[in-house]
Enzyme design. Structure first.
Site, PDB file in Angstrom:
ATOM      1  N   GLU A 137      -7.661 -10.594 -11.410  1.00 27.86           N
ATOM      2  CA  GLU A 137      -8.752 -10.209 -10.514  1.00 27.86           C
ATOM      3  C   GLU A 137     -10.104 -10.478 -11.175  1.00 27.86           C
ATOM      4  O   GLU A 137     -10.252 -10.374 -12.388  1.00 27.86           O
ATOM      5  CB  GLU A 137      -8.623  -8.730 -10.148  1.00 27.86           C
ATOM      6  CG  GLU A 137      -7.388  -8.480  -9.300  1.00 27.86           C
ATOM      7  CD  GLU A 137      -7.317  -7.064  -8.744  1.00 27.86           C
ATOM      8  OE1 GLU A 137      -7.014  -6.926  -7.545  1.00 27.86           O
ATOM      9  OE2 GLU A 137      -7.552  -6.095  -9.484  1.00 27.86           O
ATOM     10  N   CYS A 150     -17.764 -10.136 -13.140  1.00 26.20           N
ATOM     11  CA  CYS A 150     -16.906  -9.497 -14.143  1.00 26.20           C
ATOM     12  C   CYS A 150     -15.629 -10.318 -14.252  1.00 26.20           C
ATOM     13  O   CYS A 150     -14.860 -10.391 -13.297  1.00 26.20           O
ATOM     14  CB  CYS A 150     -16.618  -8.058 -13.690  1.00 26.20           C
ATOM     15  SG  CYS A 150     -15.490  -7.184 -14.779  1.00 26.20           S
ATOM     16  N   CYS A 157      -2.594  -6.732 -20.359  1.00 26.19           N
ATOM     17  CA  CYS A 157      -3.264  -6.424 -21.632  1.00 26.19           C
ATOM     18  C   CYS A 157      -2.213  -5.914 -22.608  1.00 26.19           C
ATOM     19  O   CYS A 157      -1.295  -5.211 -22.199  1.00 26.19           O
ATOM     20  CB  CYS A 157      -4.340  -5.352 -21.408  1.00 26.19           C
ATOM     21  SG  CYS A 157      -5.387  -5.052 -22.851  1.00 26.19           S
ATOM     22  N   CYS A 161      -4.633   1.553 -23.187  1.00 28.08           N
ATOM     23  CA  CYS A 161      -5.537   2.698 -23.113  1.00 28.08           C
ATOM     24  C   CYS A 161      -5.056   3.546 -21.938  1.00 28.08           C
ATOM     25  O   CYS A 161      -4.753   3.011 -20.869  1.00 28.08           O
ATOM     26  CB  CYS A 161      -6.967   2.221 -22.913  1.00 28.08           C
ATOM     27  SG  CYS A 161      -7.465   1.051 -24.206  1.00 28.08           S
ATOM     28  N   CYS A 164      -6.632   3.404 -18.278  1.00 31.42           N
ATOM     29  CA  CYS A 164      -6.924   2.091 -17.699  1.00 31.42           C
ATOM     30  C   CYS A 164      -5.743   1.556 -16.901  1.00 31.42           C
ATOM     31  O   CYS A 164      -4.618   1.516 -17.394  1.00 31.42           O
ATOM     32  CB  CYS A 164      -7.283   1.124 -18.836  1.00 31.42           C
ATOM     33  SG  CYS A 164      -7.510  -0.572 -18.274  1.00 31.42           S
ATOM     34  N   GLY A 214      -7.793  -7.404 -19.497  1.00 31.32           N
ATOM     35  CA  GLY A 214      -7.458  -7.956 -20.803  1.00 31.32           C
ATOM     36  C   GLY A 214      -8.468  -7.654 -21.882  1.00 31.32           C
ATOM     37  O   GLY A 214      -9.576  -7.181 -21.619  1.00 31.32           O
ATOM     38  N   SER A 246     -17.087  -7.152 -23.626  1.00 32.95           N
ATOM     39  CA  SER A 246     -16.644  -5.793 -23.937  1.00 32.95           C
ATOM     40  C   SER A 246     -15.335  -5.824 -24.710  1.00 32.95           C
ATOM     41  O   SER A 246     -14.394  -6.523 -24.339  1.00 32.95           O
ATOM     42  CB  SER A 246     -16.447  -5.012 -22.632  1.00 32.95           C
ATOM     43  OG  SER A 246     -15.910  -3.736 -22.901  1.00 32.95           O
ATOM     44  N   LEU A 269     -15.897   2.931 -26.508  1.00 30.43           N
ATOM     45  CA  LEU A 269     -15.751   3.987 -27.523  1.00 30.43           C
ATOM     46  C   LEU A 269     -14.873   5.125 -27.008  1.00 30.43           C
ATOM     47  O   LEU A 269     -13.817   5.389 -27.542  1.00 30.43           O
ATOM     48  CB  LEU A 269     -17.139   4.487 -27.911  1.00 30.43           C
ATOM     49  CG  LEU A 269     -17.194   5.275 -29.207  1.00 30.43           C
ATOM     50  CD1 LEU A 269     -16.882   4.395 -30.403  1.00 30.43           C
ATOM     51  CD2 LEU A 269     -18.568   5.919 -29.382  1.00 30.43           C
ATOM     52  N   ASN A 345     -12.680   6.266 -13.108  1.00 30.18           N
ATOM     53  CA  ASN A 345     -12.266   5.767 -11.791  1.00 30.18           C
ATOM     54  C   ASN A 345     -10.754   5.925 -11.668  1.00 30.18           C
ATOM     55  O   ASN A 345     -10.014   5.291 -12.420  1.00 30.18           O
ATOM     56  CB  ASN A 345     -12.627   4.281 -11.652  1.00 30.18           C
ATOM     57  CG  ASN A 345     -14.128   4.084 -11.624  1.00 30.18           C
ATOM     58  OD1 ASN A 345     -14.843   4.726 -10.863  1.00 30.18           O
ATOM     59  ND2 ASN A 345     -14.626   3.204 -12.482  1.00 30.18           N
ATOM     60  N   CYS A 388     -14.526  -0.343 -12.618  1.00 27.69           N
ATOM     61  CA  CYS A 388     -14.035  -0.466 -13.997  1.00 27.69           C
ATOM     62  C   CYS A 388     -12.677   0.180 -14.143  1.00 27.69           C
ATOM     63  O   CYS A 388     -12.474   1.319 -13.744  1.00 27.69           O
ATOM     64  CB  CYS A 388     -14.942   0.308 -14.956  1.00 27.69           C
ATOM     65  SG  CYS A 388     -16.522  -0.383 -15.162  1.00 27.69           S
TER      66      CYS A 388
HETATM   67  N1  SAH Z   1     -10.521  -4.712 -22.756  1.00 28.65           N
HETATM   68  C1  SAH Z   1     -11.923  -4.616 -22.826  1.00 28.65           C
HETATM   69  C2  SAH Z   1     -12.626  -5.031 -21.552  1.00 28.65           C
HETATM   70  C3  SAH Z   1     -12.017  -4.610 -20.242  1.00 28.65           C
HETATM   71  S1  SAH Z   1     -12.122  -2.936 -19.774  1.00 28.65           S
HETATM   72  C4  SAH Z   1     -12.330  -3.217 -23.200  1.00 28.65           C
HETATM   73  O1  SAH Z   1     -11.489  -2.324 -23.193  1.00 28.65           O
HETATM   74  O2  SAH Z   1     -13.488  -3.034 -23.531  1.00 28.65           O
HETATM   75  C5  SAH Z   1     -13.811  -2.705 -19.239  1.00 28.65           C
HETATM   76  C6  SAH Z   1     -14.292  -1.250 -19.375  1.00 28.65           C
HETATM   77  O3  SAH Z   1     -13.737  -0.380 -18.370  1.00 28.65           O
HETATM   78  C7  SAH Z   1     -13.918  -0.637 -20.701  1.00 28.65           C
HETATM   79  O4  SAH Z   1     -14.978   0.083 -21.254  1.00 28.65           O
HETATM   80  C8  SAH Z   1     -12.816   0.293 -20.299  1.00 28.65           C
HETATM   81  O5  SAH Z   1     -12.601   1.270 -21.247  1.00 28.65           O
HETATM   82  C9  SAH Z   1     -13.316   0.817 -18.988  1.00 28.65           C
HETATM   83  N2  SAH Z   1     -12.277   1.484 -18.188  1.00 28.65           N
HETATM   84  C10 SAH Z   1     -10.959   1.255 -18.229  1.00 28.65           C
HETATM   85  N3  SAH Z   1     -10.320   2.057 -17.335  1.00 28.65           N
HETATM   86  C11 SAH Z   1     -11.268   2.792 -16.727  1.00 28.65           C
HETATM   87  C12 SAH Z   1     -11.228   3.765 -15.671  1.00 28.65           C
HETATM   88  N4  SAH Z   1     -10.098   4.100 -15.083  1.00 28.65           N
HETATM   89  N5  SAH Z   1     -12.390   4.312 -15.276  1.00 28.65           N
HETATM   90  C13 SAH Z   1     -13.571   3.921 -15.852  1.00 28.65           C
HETATM   91  N6  SAH Z   1     -13.656   2.997 -16.813  1.00 28.65           N
HETATM   92  C14 SAH Z   1     -12.525   2.433 -17.264  1.00 28.65           C
HETATM   93 FE1  SF4 Z   2      -6.871  -3.326 -22.245  1.00 26.80          FE
HETATM   94 FE2  SF4 Z   2      -9.506  -2.749 -22.110  1.00 26.80          FE
HETATM   95 FE3  SF4 Z   2      -7.754  -1.628 -20.389  1.00 26.80          FE
HETATM   96 FE4  SF4 Z   2      -7.746  -0.897 -22.960  1.00 26.80          FE
HETATM   97  S1  SF4 Z   2      -9.421  -0.591 -21.480  1.00 26.80           S
HETATM   98  S2  SF4 Z   2      -5.934  -1.355 -21.709  1.00 26.80           S
HETATM   99  S3  SF4 Z   2      -8.213  -2.825 -23.978  1.00 26.80           S
HETATM  100  S4  SF4 Z   2      -8.248  -3.781 -20.564  1.00 26.80           S
END
Ligand code: SAH
Ligand code: SF4
Length: 404
Positions: A137, A150, A157, A161, A164, A214, A246, A269, A345, A388
């Site tokens: 996407e 974006c 990935c 996390c 996510c 990713g 990022s 972070l 989110n 995000c």
């Molecule tokens: N893998 C990279 C980039 C993709 S994620 C990274 O982790 O930085 C882009 C951003 O969205 C990151 O800061 C991630 O932590 C945040 N993110 C992931 N899941 C989220 C959610 N459910 N709600 C809000 N932000 C989220």
């Molecule tokens: Fe991968 Fe970024 Fe999602 Fe963590 S926040 S699972 S590194 S895409």
């Protein structure tokens, strides 16, 4: 089973060049992983090679391969990335016989659009499909007279996390440079923003955030190659100041990224203690907070004019206390930084709740009072799951992966 075609560009696609400052063990591990998850060759069923995603040098070599002089590469570059032209027969500075030879040997592709959705707030999301059927996407987020695309760098990935949605999808494979560049070009097609507007003002697609699916630093070579193409002055010409990458904190590659690309850095972070970050961003077990922040301090161009963005997802009762806000300020001391507070989110089955708005505000006030800008990110495109952390596709890896 069909045999896998030979890789198109063995030397140039080596995932990590020499002299990158990585330890041998680190280098071997990352190379092995990149090979397992390599994208398929950018060649169609008829054996025609894709031109999008080739570096300038590779394009010149491809032209030499059909007996053409290097200036052809320069001409083509203009058509591909300034005009956005995909049809060789409309490249009017090229004589008809050569147009025909180009059509026989090469393609100028775009990802297939499996789905395009536009949110009530104007955010647009595409589900793109690649030649091997895998999908990712991409999102466009308009903002007055400008906007950010974006882009994704991997199908799924490797990291997981816990907040996510992408993290629930195992890594299927890395995207190739053509596929990463292709997302931006296809978004441009959708808004008809061709030829490339002169100058950087007045562009609808003015910025790129590498924040889609990713971990870009686990697919560094393809990502770097794609961004280099998009930054080229004779093509799309986006300045590095308009690109933000990022990462969840792949420390050794952060240094490479800073030295070679110099794009803006955003760091996910999300926690101020190793104990919590180990749980919600598992990569922290490999590169803990102290190492991560040291890499941020080393990041070139991290000045007040170009601050590092720290992303902090606000999870109710998990990481959103006032004590944590104060600890965050302590950790960032001396770093040119800005903190993006992202209300969590939700996605189907997600295990967290979004922090209460007043809690987010209190957190922001503490960070702000310490002199760090701390905008609260408005969720965009939530009605189409484009915000995000909400991106995910149905793509799955066919075979079990080693350790996966
Ligand atoms: N893998 C990279 C980039 C993709 S994620 C990274 O982790 O930085 C882009 C951003 O969205 C990151 O800061 C991630 O932590 C945040 N993110 C992931 N899941 C989220 C959610 N459910 N709600 C809000 N932000 C989220
Ligand atoms: Fe991968 Fe970024 Fe999602 Fe963590 S926040 S699972 S590194 S895409």
């Amino acid at each position: 089973m069909a045999t896998r075609p030979a890789r198109a560009f063995p030397a140039a696609e080596s995932p990590l060049p020499a002299a990158d400052g990585l330890t041998e063990a680190e280098r071997t591990r990352i190379l092995a992983k990149a090979a397992v998850f390599a994208p398929p060759p950018a060649v169609d069923e008829a054996g025609r090679r894709e031109l999008i995603g080739l570096s300038r040098e590779e394009l010149a070599t491809a032209m030499a391969g059909i007996g053409e002089k290097p200036f052809r590469a320069k001409q083509l570059w203009h058509w591909l990335y300034h005009q956005g032209e995909r049809d060789f027969s409309r490249m009017t500075t090229i004589a008809r016989p050569l147009q025909i030879r180009l059509t026989e040997a090469f393609t100028v592709g775009r990802p297939g659009v499996a789905l395009e959705q536009t949110s009530v707030d104007g955010t647009r999301k595409w589900l793109f499909r690649w030649r091997d059927g895998q999908q990712v996407e991409t999102v466009y987020i308009p903002d007055d007279d400008r906007g950010s695309v974006c882009i994704s760098t991997q199908v799924g990935c490797t990291l997981s996390c816990t907040f996510c949605h992408t993290g629930t999808q195992k890594l299927v494979r890395n995207l190739g440079a053509a596929e990463i560049v292709g997302q931006f070009l296809a978004a441009r097609d959708s808004y008809g923003e061709w030829p490339t507007p002169t100058g950087e003002e007045g562009r609808k697609l003015s910025n790129i955030v590498v924040m889609g699916m990713g971990e870009p630093l686990y697919n560094y070579e393809n990502t770097a190659k794609a961004l280099t193409i998009l930054m080229d002055h004779e093509g799309v010409g986006l300045s590095r100041r308009r690109i933000t990458l990022s990462t969840s904190g792949v420390v050794p590659i952060m240094d490479k990224c800073g030295a070679e690309l110099g794009v803006n850095l955003a760091v996910s972070l999300h926690a101020v203690t190793d104990e919590l970050r180990d749980r919600i961003v598992p990569l922290n077990r490999k590169y803990p907070l102290a190492e991560l922040l040291a890499a941020c301090r080393r990041y070139p161009g991290a000045t007040n004019a170009r601050r590092i963005t720290f992303e902090y997802v606000m999870l109710r009762g998990v990481n959103d206390s006032e004590g944590e806000a104060r600890e965050l300020v302590r950790l960032l001391r001396g770093l040119p930084a800005k903190v993006n507070l992202i209300p969590f989110n939700p996605w189907p089955g997600s295990p967290y709740e979004t922090s209460r708005p007043e809690q987010v505000r209190r957190f922001a006030e503490i960070v702000n009072a310490a002199g760090y800008s701390s905008p609260i990110r408005r969720p965009r495109g939530a009605d189409i799951l484009a915000a995000c952390g909400q991106l995910k596709t149905e793509s799955e890896r066919e075979r079990a992966t080693p350790g996966g």
